[in-house]
Scaffold this active site. Sequence first.
Site, PDB file in Angstrom:
ATOM      1  N   ARG A 159     -15.539  -1.871 -17.279  1.00  0.00           N
ATOM      2  CA  ARG A 159     -15.003  -0.611 -16.746  1.00  0.00           C
ATOM      3  C   ARG A 159     -13.516  -0.762 -16.353  1.00  0.00           C
ATOM      4  O   ARG A 159     -13.129  -0.506 -15.220  1.00  0.00           O
ATOM      5  CB  ARG A 159     -15.819  -0.118 -15.549  1.00  0.00           C
ATOM      6  CG  ARG A 159     -17.319  -0.156 -15.710  1.00  0.00           C
ATOM      7  CD  ARG A 159     -17.904   0.794 -16.733  1.00  0.00           C
ATOM      8  NE  ARG A 159     -17.733   2.190 -16.442  1.00  0.00           N
ATOM      9  CZ  ARG A 159     -18.577   2.909 -15.685  1.00  0.00           C
ATOM     10  NH1 ARG A 159     -19.585   2.320 -15.104  1.00  0.00           N
ATOM     11  NH2 ARG A 159     -18.364   4.190 -15.470  1.00  0.00           N
ATOM     12  N   PRO A 160     -12.670  -1.230 -17.248  1.00  0.00           N
ATOM     13  CA  PRO A 160     -11.255  -1.410 -16.902  1.00  0.00           C
ATOM     14  C   PRO A 160     -10.572  -0.072 -16.645  1.00  0.00           C
ATOM     15  O   PRO A 160     -11.108   0.995 -16.999  1.00  0.00           O
ATOM     16  CB  PRO A 160     -10.675  -2.073 -18.150  1.00  0.00           C
ATOM     17  CG  PRO A 160     -11.556  -1.646 -19.259  1.00  0.00           C
ATOM     18  CD  PRO A 160     -12.936  -1.540 -18.671  1.00  0.00           C
ATOM     19  N   ILE A 161      -9.405  -0.105 -16.010  1.00  0.00           N
ATOM     20  CA  ILE A 161      -8.650   1.144 -15.805  1.00  0.00           C
ATOM     21  C   ILE A 161      -7.267   1.043 -16.440  1.00  0.00           C
ATOM     22  O   ILE A 161      -6.336   1.774 -16.068  1.00  0.00           O
ATOM     23  CB  ILE A 161      -8.556   1.510 -14.309  1.00  0.00           C
ATOM     24  CG1 ILE A 161      -7.808   0.426 -13.513  1.00  0.00           C
ATOM     25  CG2 ILE A 161      -9.931   1.755 -13.703  1.00  0.00           C
ATOM     26  CD1 ILE A 161      -7.416   0.904 -12.119  1.00  0.00           C
ATOM     27  N   ASP A 162      -7.145   0.143 -17.408  1.00  0.00           N
ATOM     28  CA  ASP A 162      -5.840  -0.083 -18.056  1.00  0.00           C
ATOM     29  C   ASP A 162      -5.257   1.187 -18.659  1.00  0.00           C
ATOM     30  O   ASP A 162      -4.053   1.468 -18.535  1.00  0.00           O
ATOM     31  CB  ASP A 162      -5.972  -1.164 -19.125  1.00  0.00           C
ATOM     32  CG  ASP A 162      -7.103  -0.854 -20.112  1.00  0.00           C
ATOM     33  OD1 ASP A 162      -8.110  -0.227 -19.715  1.00  0.00           O
ATOM     34  OD2 ASP A 162      -6.971  -1.213 -21.299  1.00  0.00           O
ATOM     35  N   LEU A 163      -6.113   1.997 -19.262  1.00  0.00           N
ATOM     36  CA  LEU A 163      -5.608   3.217 -19.924  1.00  0.00           C
ATOM     37  C   LEU A 163      -5.168   4.255 -18.894  1.00  0.00           C
ATOM     38  O   LEU A 163      -4.177   4.969 -19.083  1.00  0.00           O
ATOM     39  CB  LEU A 163      -6.699   3.788 -20.836  1.00  0.00           C
ATOM     40  CG  LEU A 163      -6.278   4.901 -21.802  1.00  0.00           C
ATOM     41  CD1 LEU A 163      -5.054   4.508 -22.621  1.00  0.00           C
ATOM     42  CD2 LEU A 163      -7.450   5.258 -22.730  1.00  0.00           C
TER      43      LEU A 163
ATOM     44  N   LYS B  55     -23.460  15.548 -10.790  1.00  0.00           N
ATOM     45  CA  LYS B  55     -22.697  14.482 -10.115  1.00  0.00           C
ATOM     46  C   LYS B  55     -21.335  14.328 -10.792  1.00  0.00           C
ATOM     47  O   LYS B  55     -20.298  14.305 -10.115  1.00  0.00           O
ATOM     48  CB  LYS B  55     -23.458  13.162 -10.235  1.00  0.00           C
ATOM     49  CG  LYS B  55     -22.627  11.913  -9.889  1.00  0.00           C
ATOM     50  CD  LYS B  55     -23.441  10.641  -9.933  1.00  0.00           C
ATOM     51  CE  LYS B  55     -23.447  10.002 -11.272  1.00  0.00           C
ATOM     52  NZ  LYS B  55     -22.230   9.258 -11.632  1.00  0.00           N
ATOM     53  N   ASN B  56     -21.325  14.287 -12.115  1.00  0.00           N
ATOM     54  CA  ASN B  56     -20.081  13.959 -12.829  1.00  0.00           C
ATOM     55  C   ASN B  56     -19.124  15.133 -12.973  1.00  0.00           C
ATOM     56  O   ASN B  56     -18.009  14.952 -13.461  1.00  0.00           O
ATOM     57  CB  ASN B  56     -20.417  13.345 -14.191  1.00  0.00           C
ATOM     58  CG  ASN B  56     -21.059  11.976 -14.020  1.00  0.00           C
ATOM     59  OD1 ASN B  56     -21.062  11.417 -12.918  1.00  0.00           O
ATOM     60  ND2 ASN B  56     -21.635  11.451 -15.084  1.00  0.00           N
TER      61      ASN B  56
ATOM     62  N   ASP C 123     -25.475   8.236 -21.217  1.00  0.00           N
ATOM     63  CA  ASP C 123     -26.256   8.245 -19.975  1.00  0.00           C
ATOM     64  C   ASP C 123     -27.718   8.586 -20.225  1.00  0.00           C
ATOM     65  O   ASP C 123     -28.561   8.390 -19.349  1.00  0.00           O
ATOM     66  CB  ASP C 123     -25.676   9.241 -18.965  1.00  0.00           C
ATOM     67  CG  ASP C 123     -24.310   8.809 -18.475  1.00  0.00           C
ATOM     68  OD1 ASP C 123     -23.608   9.644 -17.884  1.00  0.00           O
ATOM     69  OD2 ASP C 123     -23.940   7.650 -18.723  1.00  0.00           O
TER      70      ASP C 123
ATOM     71  N   ARG D 189     -27.861   6.915  -6.228  1.00  0.00           N
ATOM     72  CA  ARG D 189     -26.452   7.270  -6.492  1.00  0.00           C
ATOM     73  C   ARG D 189     -26.352   8.586  -7.240  1.00  0.00           C
ATOM     74  O   ARG D 189     -25.367   9.302  -7.132  1.00  0.00           O
ATOM     75  CB  ARG D 189     -25.773   6.175  -7.329  1.00  0.00           C
ATOM     76  CG  ARG D 189     -25.533   4.890  -6.597  1.00  0.00           C
ATOM     77  CD  ARG D 189     -24.662   3.965  -7.410  1.00  0.00           C
ATOM     78  NE  ARG D 189     -23.424   4.624  -7.832  1.00  0.00           N
ATOM     79  CZ  ARG D 189     -22.506   4.024  -8.595  1.00  0.00           C
ATOM     80  NH1 ARG D 189     -22.705   2.803  -9.026  1.00  0.00           N
ATOM     81  NH2 ARG D 189     -21.402   4.659  -8.934  1.00  0.00           N
TER      82      ARG D 189
ATOM     83  N   ARG E  62     -16.897   4.057  -8.786  1.00  0.00           N
ATOM     84  CA  ARG E  62     -15.784   4.024  -9.723  1.00  0.00           C
ATOM     85  C   ARG E  62     -14.990   5.311  -9.713  1.00  0.00           C
ATOM     86  O   ARG E  62     -13.835   5.340 -10.056  1.00  0.00           O
ATOM     87  CB  ARG E  62     -16.326   3.796 -11.137  1.00  0.00           C
ATOM     88  CG  ARG E  62     -16.657   2.379 -11.457  1.00  0.00           C
ATOM     89  CD  ARG E  62     -16.936   2.305 -12.923  1.00  0.00           C
ATOM     90  NE  ARG E  62     -15.974   3.086 -13.674  1.00  0.00           N
ATOM     91  CZ  ARG E  62     -14.729   2.707 -13.920  1.00  0.00           C
ATOM     92  NH1 ARG E  62     -14.302   1.567 -13.423  1.00  0.00           N
ATOM     93  NH2 ARG E  62     -13.913   3.441 -14.629  1.00  0.00           N
TER      94      ARG E  62
END
Length: 416
Positions: free
Chosen positions: A121-125, A22-23, A305, A397, A92
């Site tokens: 799970r921020p996306i700031d970076l 998946k990843n 995981d 998922r 995500r």
Amino acid sequence: MDAIRIYGGNCLKGQTTIQGSKNASLPILAATLLIDGICEIENCPEISDVFHMQRLLESLGCKVKREETRIRVDTTCLSGCDMPSDSVGVMRSSVMLLGALLARLGKVCMEYPGGCVIGARPIDLHLRSLRKMGVAIEENENGFCAETTGLTGADLTLPFVSVGVTENLILAAVLADGVTTIEPVAREPEIRALCDFLSRAGARIEGSGTKRLVIHGVEKLTPVRFCVPADRIVAGTYLCACMCAGGQVFLKDAPVNDMESVLSQAVAMGAAIGYEPDGIVVTGKDHESTGDIITTGCYPAFPTDMQSPFMVVMALSGRGGRIEEKVFENRFRIVPELQRMGADITVHGNTAYVAGASRLRGAIVQAQELRGGAALVIAALAADGTSIVTNRHFIDRGYEDIVLSLRDLGADIELA
Ligand code: EPZ
């Protein structure tokens, strides 16, 4: 019902083929946006996260066709840059379309992908790094619009390792003007697969598999056919299932070379592993755990995981142990559910203390995210009596038909 019913006690026997990763599939499908033409991605798992990615690509004007495990993506008519929020919010990995769309279209607006129970799970970076590559980003309370007149190479030093940020920056850099260096980068096998795909399409990427990538932007990439590697986390999940239920299972196509930390931990906890040319034979159940300490981290460390499935193994093993979660801030949501099944686990901060030799009993338990849900199924295989695992959609998922696969291996399991 959105649930699974399991009657515990059966040991597992037979063979199961490990699905595509998946990843690895998700960033590679996103990367097809960089290529004008038709790419064929083989061994894509039939799971809902990949289905949502297919929908996102279609919403952008691509023609997407699945033929069994092959997905054909034609980006010739790529047009839009607004994605349906129901797919963005659910998954995500939509954030990694950002780098590809900026490279191809120069503009993209999207809602924040949102967190989940394992973390904010921020996306700031992601955003901070893209700004250094010539991207103007306007944020509002729900999302943002990113725009560029042309991505430019940059020397990017990251404050910590992030799989998603590494993937996004690779996608932004391969067609950028100039050279991009990124350090430290994630070294997960899924990143190597993405670099392999892009290199085959004509990208110039140096350092794949190391902590530092140097990417020389090129004019154009050409369509390729690529086969996604097997899913190391799904293989590890079935490994844990066999360790908890007992028996002997052949995990066909298990990507052994990408599973060193997981396999060595399994052996330390009593599993016997036989290596075959096309997979591994796992023999489980005599738990000799001598009070293990598992600490999660970036590859090649023990993968976060795999933390929940191994917590179940640890609860059943001789002397238990402790688990330190160093990647996500809230990845012990499975603990109250396992306690309801009779496990003796206490959590202090990012450490779970797991007492061993638990006799698990069947219960109604709730999946709250993907890997924790799979771990509850594993616990139910070893529990006395009947369990119901609700919120099966979380498990769908990332796992192709976990019920059928486990039933074929002898588990007493059915959709509920
Ligand atoms: C990827 O998530 C995987 N998802 C996750 O797998 C996996 O657990 C994770 O990598 C770690 O290996 C996919 O590949 C689709 P990160 P990702 O960025 O990229 C923080 C599964 O079960 N961070 O490496 O989101 C972040 O909050 C899933 O298949 C920021 O603070 O993980 C986390 O604490 C679950 N700001 C840490 O970095 C940012 O801008 C590492 O996360 C980005 C990340």
